[in-house]
Structures are given as C-alpha cells and as structure tokens.
Design an enzyme around this catalytic site. Sequence first.
Site: not given
Length: 451
Positions: A50, A91, A112, A173-175, A315, A319
């Site tokens: 990511d 993402t 997202n 991350k769920d996604r 990621d 950030h």
Amino acid sequence: MKKALLFLLIIVAPVWAQQKPSSKNKAASPTAVVPFSAAKPKLVVGIVVDQMSYDFLIRYDNKYGNGGFKRLVREGFLCKNAHYNYVPTYTAPGHACVYTGSVPAVHGIAGNEWFDQRMGKSVYCTEDSTARTVGSESLAGQMSPRNLLTTTVTDQLRLSNNRQSKVIGVALKDRGAILPAGHLANAAYWFDSFSGNWITSDYYMKQLPDWVRRFNDGKTAEKYLSKPWEPLLPLDQYSESTADDQPFEGRFRNETSSAFPHDLPKIRAADFELVRFTPFGNSITKDFALAAIQNEKLGKGPFTDFLTVSFSSTDYVGHQFGPYAVETEDTYLRLDRDIAEMLTFLDTHLGKQNVLVFLTADHGVAPVADQMVRDHVPAGIFDGRKMITDLKKLLNARFGEGEWIRSYENQQIYLNHKLLAEKDKSVEDVHEAIGPSLLQLEGVADVVNLH
C-alpha cells in the site's frame, strides 16, 4: 496527500526458466525467459504494498537484503512503466483494478468511499449493513465485496474448477483483504483495532476457524506493541531520508516530537489501532499470512490456490510521517525482511517451482506539500471545503436558493439532479456557470463534465 499514478509489478514465475546466454550472443540478457512447461503453480501469492511508489524499490536498494525485494527483481520479471489510467488513485480502486483488470467505471469501486445519488449518502467501498462481524464484538466486520460489480482473477480461478481452488485474502485494511479475494473467496480476514483480532464477516463464514482463534489467542498485536519502535539501523545510516523530527511530520499521541524512538507502550491507547502506524503492522500481516498457508494447506491440493496479501502499514506510516521520513525508510527495510521470510517459507513449504508470486502497489504517493513549499518547490494543499462553499454561493446567486451541490468526494462534485429538474436546469448549465470560476483556482487544471 495526493497520490502518484506510477506503480510497480514484479512477477516471479515458476513455469519459466532463465535463458542462458548463447556463445553466439554474449550480450543476451541473463534474465531473458522462455516457457518450458505448461504446469500450473500450486499456489499464487499476490502481494500489494500500500502506497509503494516505484522509487521505493530503488531508493533503499543498497540497504535491502538479498532475499526480499532484490530477490523478486533478480529472479522475476520487472515491469518498469506500468500506470493506472484513472484518477484519483486510492486504496480501494487500486486493489480492485489489480485483481479485476478493469477500471472504476466498470468494476464500480470509484474510491474508498463515494456519494450514492439514489441513497443520498456517502458509501464506504466494502460496507454491507446485512453482514455481521465474526471474531469480535465490534462493527468492523460489517463488510463484504457486494459493491464490487465485476469478477476478479481470484473469482475466475474458483469458477474454472467448480470452486475447488482455495482463495483467501489477508490485510490490515478490510478493503485490502476483501476486494482482491473477490466474491467467491473461501475467506477474507482483516484486523480489528478494537479487539486486536483478525476478523471476518458472516458473508464468508459463521465462525472463525480454530487456527484463526488460536492465532488471536496468541495476542500477537499486544506483543508487537509491548516494546518501543527503535530504528533498525543507526540513525546516521538513513541517508536516503530527511533528518529525523521534521515540522511537517505527524506526531503520535502523547509525543512531544516525531523523532525516534517511539515508545509504543506509552503512547498507545486502549485499543490496537497504533500497530497499523508501525512496521509491525506489516509483520503481523506476514505472520497471519504464513499461518493461513500452513493451516489451510494452501498449495497442497490438486488445484491452484490463491493467497492475496496487502501490506497496509506502509500507507499508514507514509501518511503519518511522509514518504521521505526515516520512519518510512525503516518500515520498508523491515518489510523487505518480512517479504524475504515469506519467500523462504514458500521455498521450503511448497518449493519455489510450485509458487507464483507477484508484487505491485495500489497507488503511489506525492511528497508532503509543506516540505515542498519549504524547499521552494511549487506545491500546496487544495482547500476543497472553501471551493464548495464558494460554488454554492455562486449557484445560489445564478439560479436561486437551493441545495445545488449534494456532496464533494474524490475530486468529484455531485449535483442535485432532482432540483435541477424542478428548476429546469441541466448539468451543462451548471458546468457553464461554475467552470470558469473553478479554472481560476490554484490547483485546478481542468473541469470535466462527466454527465
């Protein structure tokens, strides 16, 4: 933080052999390849890092070991000029595009989150109010791939043999877990910050497998948060990064500076969210992925299995600190070791000749705007809220009072089509009214009518 469009793709293929330079052609590339077998891999491992721009592969090359990123490049194919052909990159659409081979306009994952005109609200990419959490008391499991409108390569694998291949997705991350695994996955697992558990939803199963419960009982996240985050190398060796503790870097809760070391036991809250913002979020992902391979016996059956792994902490750290921070470099150096451990495990567990591995990214990253401004590079942060406020005033003055704009997300303005019809106005009328004003704003290159 605006995302760059470049990404990388590295493929290590078991069914291709290195072509030896012939005596007649001494200049032939030692990494040229020719097919020698139609055998299918027993296991495909898809790795998404990511926020990994292509330059991360090169920038820290002199500090990477030989078994991680360097091994992938040395023994595989390296695609240096691959691009996403849409904007903006995030993402969710990045993962969806990699695994569907399609684009947001077709697979439906436009960001997202996005504004749904019919529902009149913002929709999260994998939200599913009909799903229930499995593995925690939180609501973090109310997720599924139902918003994804196309099949994935993992779906097609399962369809090709009447669902006899196993497909499992893993990510913090769920996604990052759900979208690559597709609609037909045996399972997708993601990290629940509330409990520190790996969880799923009842879209996939009614209860966690025994091996997942045992893994959760091991309190791995607790162990990773029980000690400070110290730099892997002496600080003066992070020569590819800016000096530690920059004013444009974020600070953790209860920290007075952004400098190493980060006392994780002291600064963490009651939950486990902090592990995401450390390289240990990648390590726990690696730990869980290896447990999935072992306990689900991936690659041990008669059909090709597929494990999707997304390393999300790059990621979060990016950030928090920016792409040129010491923390970011440290995270990639540690990830290199995690990837090396995965590849070594696959060598012994299944044999290199039986595994297909690819590595890519869902999106890249741009430099921190404040850093660029400090260094006299033209840059800035676009104020979308002010833009929308000004546009609403402009439209009210031009067409009369009303809620002309319903939402603004993903650099897209969502208009009130019901009000437009009532006032006998068209999208073209609005575009004509606001276009010139938008083009005067610093940071706006073009205004496109998507209607």
